[in-house]
Design a protein around this motif. Structure first.
Motif, PDB file in Angstrom:
ATOM      1  N   LEU A 191      14.666   5.136   0.778  1.00  0.00           N
ATOM      2  CA  LEU A 191      13.818   4.059   0.280  1.00  0.00           C
ATOM      3  C   LEU A 191      12.345   4.439   0.364  1.00  0.00           C
ATOM      4  O   LEU A 191      11.573   4.252  -0.590  1.00  0.00           O
ATOM      5  CB  LEU A 191      14.087   2.785   1.091  1.00  0.00           C
ATOM      6  N   LEU A 192      11.949   4.999   1.504  1.00  0.00           N
ATOM      7  CA  LEU A 192      10.549   5.364   1.706  1.00  0.00           C
ATOM      8  C   LEU A 192      10.161   6.577   0.875  1.00  0.00           C
ATOM      9  O   LEU A 192       9.005   6.715   0.457  1.00  0.00           O
ATOM     10  CB  LEU A 192      10.288   5.631   3.187  1.00  0.00           C
ATOM     11  N   LEU A 193      11.101   7.455   0.609  1.00  0.00           N
ATOM     12  CA  LEU A 193      10.841   8.606  -0.250  1.00  0.00           C
ATOM     13  C   LEU A 193      10.489   8.132  -1.659  1.00  0.00           C
ATOM     14  O   LEU A 193       9.537   8.631  -2.285  1.00  0.00           O
ATOM     15  CB  LEU A 193      12.076   9.504  -0.286  1.00  0.00           C
ATOM     16  N   GLU A 194      11.232   7.151  -2.145  1.00  0.00           N
ATOM     17  CA  GLU A 194      10.957   6.605  -3.470  1.00  0.00           C
ATOM     18  C   GLU A 194       9.648   5.832  -3.479  1.00  0.00           C
ATOM     19  O   GLU A 194       8.872   5.915  -4.450  1.00  0.00           O
ATOM     20  CB  GLU A 194      12.099   5.695  -3.907  1.00  0.00           C
ATOM     21  N   ARG A 195       9.378   5.093  -2.402  1.00  0.00           N
ATOM     22  CA  ARG A 195       8.113   4.360  -2.322  1.00  0.00           C
ATOM     23  C   ARG A 195       6.933   5.325  -2.358  1.00  0.00           C
ATOM     24  O   ARG A 195       5.930   5.079  -3.025  1.00  0.00           O
ATOM     25  CB  ARG A 195       8.065   3.544  -1.027  1.00  0.00           C
ATOM     26  N   ARG A 196       7.078   6.450  -1.676  1.00  0.00           N
ATOM     27  CA  ARG A 196       6.028   7.471  -1.662  1.00  0.00           C
ATOM     28  C   ARG A 196       5.796   8.017  -3.067  1.00  0.00           C
ATOM     29  O   ARG A 196       4.645   8.173  -3.510  1.00  0.00           O
ATOM     30  CB  ARG A 196       6.449   8.585  -0.705  1.00  0.00           C
ATOM     31  N   ALA A 197       6.887   8.310  -3.787  1.00  0.00           N
ATOM     32  CA  ALA A 197       6.769   8.838  -5.146  1.00  0.00           C
ATOM     33  C   ALA A 197       6.131   7.811  -6.082  1.00  0.00           C
ATOM     34  O   ALA A 197       5.292   8.153  -6.929  1.00  0.00           O
ATOM     35  CB  ALA A 197       8.142   9.244  -5.654  1.00  0.00           C
ATOM     36  N   GLU A 198       6.510   6.556  -5.928  1.00  0.00           N
ATOM     37  CA  GLU A 198       5.944   5.493  -6.767  1.00  0.00           C
ATOM     38  C   GLU A 198       4.442   5.347  -6.518  1.00  0.00           C
ATOM     39  O   GLU A 198       3.661   5.144  -7.454  1.00  0.00           O
ATOM     40  CB  GLU A 198       6.655   4.177  -6.493  1.00  0.00           C
ATOM     41  N   ALA A 199       4.050   5.427  -5.257  1.00  0.00           N
ATOM     42  CA  ALA A 199       2.626   5.318  -4.924  1.00  0.00           C
ATOM     43  C   ALA A 199       1.837   6.457  -5.556  1.00  0.00           C
ATOM     44  O   ALA A 199       0.723   6.265  -6.051  1.00  0.00           O
ATOM     45  CB  ALA A 199       2.444   5.320  -3.408  1.00  0.00           C
ATOM     46  N   TRP A 200       2.433   7.645  -5.554  1.00  0.00           N
ATOM     47  CA  TRP A 200       1.754   8.793  -6.165  1.00  0.00           C
ATOM     48  C   TRP A 200       1.604   8.595  -7.671  1.00  0.00           C
ATOM     49  O   TRP A 200       0.535   8.832  -8.239  1.00  0.00           O
ATOM     50  CB  TRP A 200       2.539  10.065  -5.871  1.00  0.00           C
ATOM     51  N   ARG A 201       2.680   8.119  -8.305  1.00  0.00           N
ATOM     52  CA  ARG A 201       2.637   7.910  -9.755  1.00  0.00           C
ATOM     53  C   ARG A 201       1.622   6.840 -10.137  1.00  0.00           C
ATOM     54  O   ARG A 201       1.026   6.895 -11.215  1.00  0.00           O
ATOM     55  CB  ARG A 201       4.031   7.518 -10.268  1.00  0.00           C
ATOM     56  N   SER A 202       1.424   5.875  -9.253  1.00  0.00           N
ATOM     57  CA  SER A 202       0.477   4.799  -9.546  1.00  0.00           C
ATOM     58  C   SER A 202      -0.971   5.267  -9.482  1.00  0.00           C
ATOM     59  O   SER A 202      -1.861   4.620 -10.030  1.00  0.00           O
ATOM     60  CB  SER A 202       0.671   3.639  -8.557  1.00  0.00           C
ATOM     61  N   GLY A 203      -1.209   6.376  -8.799  1.00  0.00           N
ATOM     62  CA  GLY A 203      -2.569   6.879  -8.651  1.00  0.00           C
ATOM     63  C   GLY A 203      -3.356   6.210  -7.540  1.00  0.00           C
ATOM     64  O   GLY A 203      -4.533   6.508  -7.333  1.00  0.00           O
ATOM     65  N   ASP A 204      -2.718   5.288  -6.819  1.00  0.00           N
ATOM     66  CA  ASP A 204      -3.368   4.601  -5.689  1.00  0.00           C
ATOM     67  C   ASP A 204      -3.224   5.483  -4.452  1.00  0.00           C
ATOM     68  O   ASP A 204      -2.188   5.471  -3.790  1.00  0.00           O
ATOM     69  CB  ASP A 204      -2.714   3.237  -5.461  1.00  0.00           C
ATOM     70  N   LEU A 205      -4.263   6.258  -4.147  1.00  0.00           N
ATOM     71  CA  LEU A 205      -4.167   7.234  -3.067  1.00  0.00           C
ATOM     72  C   LEU A 205      -4.106   6.576  -1.691  1.00  0.00           C
ATOM     73  O   LEU A 205      -3.482   7.132  -0.775  1.00  0.00           O
ATOM     74  CB  LEU A 205      -5.334   8.211  -3.153  1.00  0.00           C
ATOM     75  N   ASP A 206      -4.736   5.433  -1.531  1.00  0.00           N
ATOM     76  CA  ASP A 206      -4.633   4.728  -0.250  1.00  0.00           C
ATOM     77  C   ASP A 206      -3.190   4.293  -0.001  1.00  0.00           C
ATOM     78  O   ASP A 206      -2.664   4.409   1.108  1.00  0.00           O
ATOM     79  CB  ASP A 206      -5.562   3.509  -0.224  1.00  0.00           C
ATOM     80  N   GLU A 207      -2.545   3.790  -1.056  1.00  0.00           N
ATOM     81  CA  GLU A 207      -1.145   3.384  -0.946  1.00  0.00           C
ATOM     82  C   GLU A 207      -0.260   4.604  -0.699  1.00  0.00           C
ATOM     83  O   GLU A 207       0.708   4.545   0.062  1.00  0.00           O
ATOM     84  CB  GLU A 207      -0.700   2.663  -2.218  1.00  0.00           C
ATOM     85  N   PHE A 208      -0.610   5.721  -1.333  1.00  0.00           N
ATOM     86  CA  PHE A 208       0.164   6.946  -1.133  1.00  0.00           C
ATOM     87  C   PHE A 208       0.091   7.412   0.318  1.00  0.00           C
ATOM     88  O   PHE A 208       1.102   7.795   0.919  1.00  0.00           O
ATOM     89  CB  PHE A 208      -0.347   8.056  -2.054  1.00  0.00           C
ATOM     90  N   VAL A 209      -1.099   7.391   0.885  1.00  0.00           N
ATOM     91  CA  VAL A 209      -1.262   7.806   2.277  1.00  0.00           C
ATOM     92  C   VAL A 209      -0.449   6.913   3.194  1.00  0.00           C
ATOM     93  O   VAL A 209       0.228   7.386   4.114  1.00  0.00           O
ATOM     94  CB  VAL A 209      -2.762   7.784   2.679  1.00  0.00           C
ATOM     95  N   GLU A 210      -0.493   5.607   2.962  1.00  0.00           N
ATOM     96  CA  GLU A 210       0.281   4.672   3.791  1.00  0.00           C
ATOM     97  C   GLU A 210       1.775   4.936   3.641  1.00  0.00           C
ATOM     98  O   GLU A 210       2.521   4.941   4.631  1.00  0.00           O
ATOM     99  CB  GLU A 210      -0.052   3.233   3.393  1.00  0.00           C
ATOM    100  N   ALA A 211       2.225   5.164   2.406  1.00  0.00           N
ATOM    101  CA  ALA A 211       3.638   5.430   2.161  1.00  0.00           C
ATOM    102  C   ALA A 211       4.063   6.746   2.805  1.00  0.00           C
ATOM    103  O   ALA A 211       5.156   6.855   3.371  1.00  0.00           O
ATOM    104  CB  ALA A 211       3.917   5.455   0.659  1.00  0.00           C
ATOM    105  N   ASP A 212       3.205   7.753   2.719  1.00  0.00           N
ATOM    106  CA  ASP A 212       3.519   9.049   3.306  1.00  0.00           C
ATOM    107  C   ASP A 212       3.605   8.958   4.826  1.00  0.00           C
ATOM    108  O   ASP A 212       4.539   9.470   5.447  1.00  0.00           O
ATOM    109  CB  ASP A 212       2.457  10.069   2.903  1.00  0.00           C
ATOM    110  N   ALA A 213       2.630   8.266   5.434  1.00  0.00           N
ATOM    111  CA  ALA A 213       2.626   8.107   6.885  1.00  0.00           C
ATOM    112  C   ALA A 213       3.842   7.308   7.347  1.00  0.00           C
ATOM    113  O   ALA A 213       4.453   7.624   8.376  1.00  0.00           O
ATOM    114  CB  ALA A 213       1.340   7.412   7.335  1.00  0.00           C
ATOM    115  N   THR A 214       4.218   6.293   6.582  1.00  0.00           N
ATOM    116  CA  THR A 214       5.385   5.485   6.932  1.00  0.00           C
ATOM    117  C   THR A 214       6.656   6.312   6.853  1.00  0.00           C
ATOM    118  O   THR A 214       7.558   6.182   7.695  1.00  0.00           O
ATOM    119  CB  THR A 214       5.487   4.259   6.006  1.00  0.00           C
TER     120      THR A 214
END
Length: 229
Positions: free
Chosen positions: A125-148
């Motif tokens: 689930l978190l792997l997909e959330r991380r990929a979605e955050a990257w695709r969105s271009g929201d780097l703050d969200e990507f960092v949070e998803a990656d850390a999670t």
């Protein structure tokens, strides 16, 4: 959990306890803005000075930061995390990466041996959330998803001490992750974490450790071309 009106004992201490509980329980996660002073006064039924003193105490302990004109934000989930955040604020980024590598490598190996089906579902689930955050271009969200995601890998090791230590380093990890990712999306910042999940799923501790060992080196140009996050 709802805030309740304090009774008995010193009011400031009670308010500090309630606000701390909101933070440590995850009701107010790291990075979130807590309710305003007037809102806290209304919810708690105490004087403005009592709320202000409690907030300042938690800011002094490193759980909150007060940003003039913006609000008060959660920066750590425990006093130890706050101390670590201040202590390592100016640490050499490579030293932070090396510490992450040491902790995450061991955690990944243990996760491969101890993970449950629920752990695997969470990682997917978190792997997909991380990929979605990257695709969105929201780097703050990507960092949070990656850390999670990395926190979930550590949790899958089922080592309470390791998980607590990693959690206390959370603010430090996120700060350096954000600095490493930069202002614009760069392909090097998106390393394939799917191989790590597959190694954990397969119970291959050696492969999981090998995958995890490189992830903390993110995308820093001064790492001499080491694989990115």
């Amino acid at each position: 959990m709802p805030l309740t009106s304090p009774h008995k004992a010193p009011l400031v201490d009670q308010v500090i306890t309630q606000l701390r509980t909101q933070i440590t329980s995850g009701e107010w996660p790291v990075g979130s803005r807590i309710p305003t002073e007037p809102e806290l006064v209304e919810r708690l039924g105490v004087a403005r000075n009592t709320v202000r003193e409690a907030v300042r105490a938690l800011a002094h302990n490193g759980l909150l930061t007060i940003r003039q004109g913006s609000g008060t934000y959660v920066v750590a989930t425990s006093e130890l995390a706050g101390v670590m955040g201040r202590r390592f604020a100016r640490a050499d980024p490579r030293h932070v990466a090396e510490l992450r590598s040491a902790l995450e490598t061991k955690a990944a190996a243990l996760a491969a041996e101890r993970r449950t089906d629920a752990d695997l579902d969470q990682l997917e689930l978190l792997l997909e959330r991380r990929a979605e955050a990257w695709r969105s271009g929201d780097l703050d969200e990507f960092v949070e998803a990656d850390a999670t995601f990395h926190t979930a890998v550590v949790a899958a090791a089922h080592n309470e001490v390791l998980a607590a230590l990693y959690a206390d380093l959370g603010f430090v990890v996120r700060k350096f992750l954000r600095a490493d990712v930069g202002a614009e999306p760069r392909p090097r910042a998106l390393t394939d974490h799917g191989r790590l999940v597959e190694a954990i799923r397969a119970g291959d501790a050696v492969a999981a450790a090998a995958e995890a060992s490189e992830h903390p080196y993110v995308s820093r140009d001064d790492h001499g071309g080491q694989p990115g996050e």
